[in-house]
Design a protein around this motif. Structure first.
Motif, PDB file in Angstrom:
ATOM      1  N   ALA A 107       0.838  -1.203   0.000  1.00 44.94           N
ATOM      2  CA  ALA A 107       0.000   0.000   0.000  1.00 44.94           C
ATOM      3  C   ALA A 107       0.873   1.253   0.000  1.00 44.94           C
ATOM      4  O   ALA A 107       0.613   2.205  -0.749  1.00 44.94           O
ATOM      5  N   SER A 111       1.252   3.791  -3.253  1.00 48.02           N
ATOM      6  CA  SER A 111       0.970   5.213  -3.027  1.00 48.02           C
ATOM      7  C   SER A 111       2.178   6.055  -3.423  1.00 48.02           C
ATOM      8  O   SER A 111       2.030   7.134  -4.015  1.00 48.02           O
ATOM      9  N   LEU A 114       2.297   6.284  -7.192  1.00 47.49           N
ATOM     10  CA  LEU A 114       1.329   7.291  -7.648  1.00 47.49           C
ATOM     11  C   LEU A 114       1.863   8.696  -7.410  1.00 47.49           C
ATOM     12  O   LEU A 114       1.725   9.581  -8.261  1.00 47.49           O
ATOM     13  N   PHE A 115       2.482   8.914  -6.240  1.00 45.11           N
ATOM     14  CA  PHE A 115       3.073  10.219  -5.966  1.00 45.11           C
ATOM     15  C   PHE A 115       4.097  10.577  -7.038  1.00 45.11           C
ATOM     16  O   PHE A 115       4.074  11.673  -7.595  1.00 45.11           O
ATOM     17  N   THR A 130      -3.090  12.806  -4.412  1.00 42.58           N
ATOM     18  CA  THR A 130      -3.352  11.485  -4.999  1.00 42.58           C
ATOM     19  C   THR A 130      -2.782  10.373  -4.119  1.00 42.58           C
ATOM     20  O   THR A 130      -3.461   9.377  -3.853  1.00 42.58           O
ATOM     21  N   ALA A 131      -1.548  10.526  -3.680  1.00 41.37           N
ATOM     22  CA  ALA A 131      -0.918   9.502  -2.841  1.00 41.37           C
ATOM     23  C   ALA A 131      -1.656   9.371  -1.513  1.00 41.37           C
ATOM     24  O   ALA A 131      -1.892   8.256  -1.031  1.00 41.37           O
ATOM     25  N   GLY A 132      -2.049  10.478  -0.932  1.00 41.44           N
ATOM     26  CA  GLY A 132      -2.794  10.440   0.324  1.00 41.44           C
ATOM     27  C   GLY A 132      -4.140   9.760   0.159  1.00 41.44           C
ATOM     28  O   GLY A 132      -4.556   8.951   1.004  1.00 41.44           O
ATOM     29  N   THR A 133      -4.826  10.068  -0.928  1.00 41.73           N
ATOM     30  CA  THR A 133      -6.113   9.431  -1.216  1.00 41.73           C
ATOM     31  C   THR A 133      -5.929   7.929  -1.399  1.00 41.73           C
ATOM     32  O   THR A 133      -6.715   7.124  -0.873  1.00 41.73           O
ATOM     33  N   ALA A 134      -4.898   7.547  -2.127  1.00 40.35           N
ATOM     34  CA  ALA A 134      -4.628   6.119  -2.342  1.00 40.35           C
ATOM     35  C   ALA A 134      -4.371   5.416  -1.019  1.00 40.35           C
ATOM     36  O   ALA A 134      -4.891   4.319  -0.779  1.00 40.35           O
ATOM     37  N   LEU A 135      -3.590   6.039  -0.145  1.00 33.70           N
ATOM     38  CA  LEU A 135      -3.321   5.431   1.166  1.00 33.70           C
ATOM     39  C   LEU A 135      -4.600   5.237   1.967  1.00 33.70           C
ATOM     40  O   LEU A 135      -4.782   4.196   2.606  1.00 33.70           O
TER      41      LEU A 135
END
Length: 156
Positions: A107, A111, A114-115, A130-135
């Protein structure tokens, strides 16, 4: 000392082991593809254009992918090295812990990937969002929902 299971538990351990290995197969394929892709990135023309933050993130996600690979492949290594040694209970329990740790690291790694991609394409602000949302999505789907649902069903 071997952990010789009660004969009644042996079938359950075998079923648990088989389920664990099936799950590992799903995870392993994706992790291997991700790791292979990441290994090619430095050999592309644009790699030299990355700034220090991007290079650092790249090295972190590459390391995360390698560590994830080690964790999700560990159960197979445990099984092979301890085959016929009476360590089935230990192998199932340790393999389960490795896969859970591998999913957690996956995970973070995904993330981070993606970042990196969003930073290169759209900038650091969008990348962080985006990375925060993915996490958050990974945490909800891979941890919060299953942990919440565990209360509904007893351990088999």
């Amino acid at each position: 000392m071997p952990d010789l299971p009660d004969p009644d538990d042996y079938d359950r351990l075998s079923l648990n082991w088989n389920e664990l290995i099936q799950e590992v197969r799903v995870i392993q394929t994706g992790v291997q593809i991700l790791t292979g892709f990441l290994l090619t990135v430095p050999f592309t023309q644009r790699f030299g254009e990355l700034n220090d933050l991007q290079v650092g993130v790249y090295l972190a996600v590459l390391s995360g992918a390698a560590a994830t690979t080690a964790l999700v492949m560990a159960p197979a290594a445990f099984h092979r090295m301890l085959f016929r040694r009476g360590a089935k209970l230990w192998t199932v329990e340790a393999g389960n812990k490795c896969v859970i740790a591998g999913l957690s690291l996956l995970a973070l790694t995904l993330s981070g990937v993606l970042f990196l991609v969003f930073d290169v394409v759209l900038g650091v602000g969008t990348a962080a969002l985006t990375a925060g949302t993915a996490l958050v999505v990974f945490a909800l789907l891979w941890w919060v929902v299953p942990v919440k649902l565990r209360k509904r069903w007893p351990v088999e």
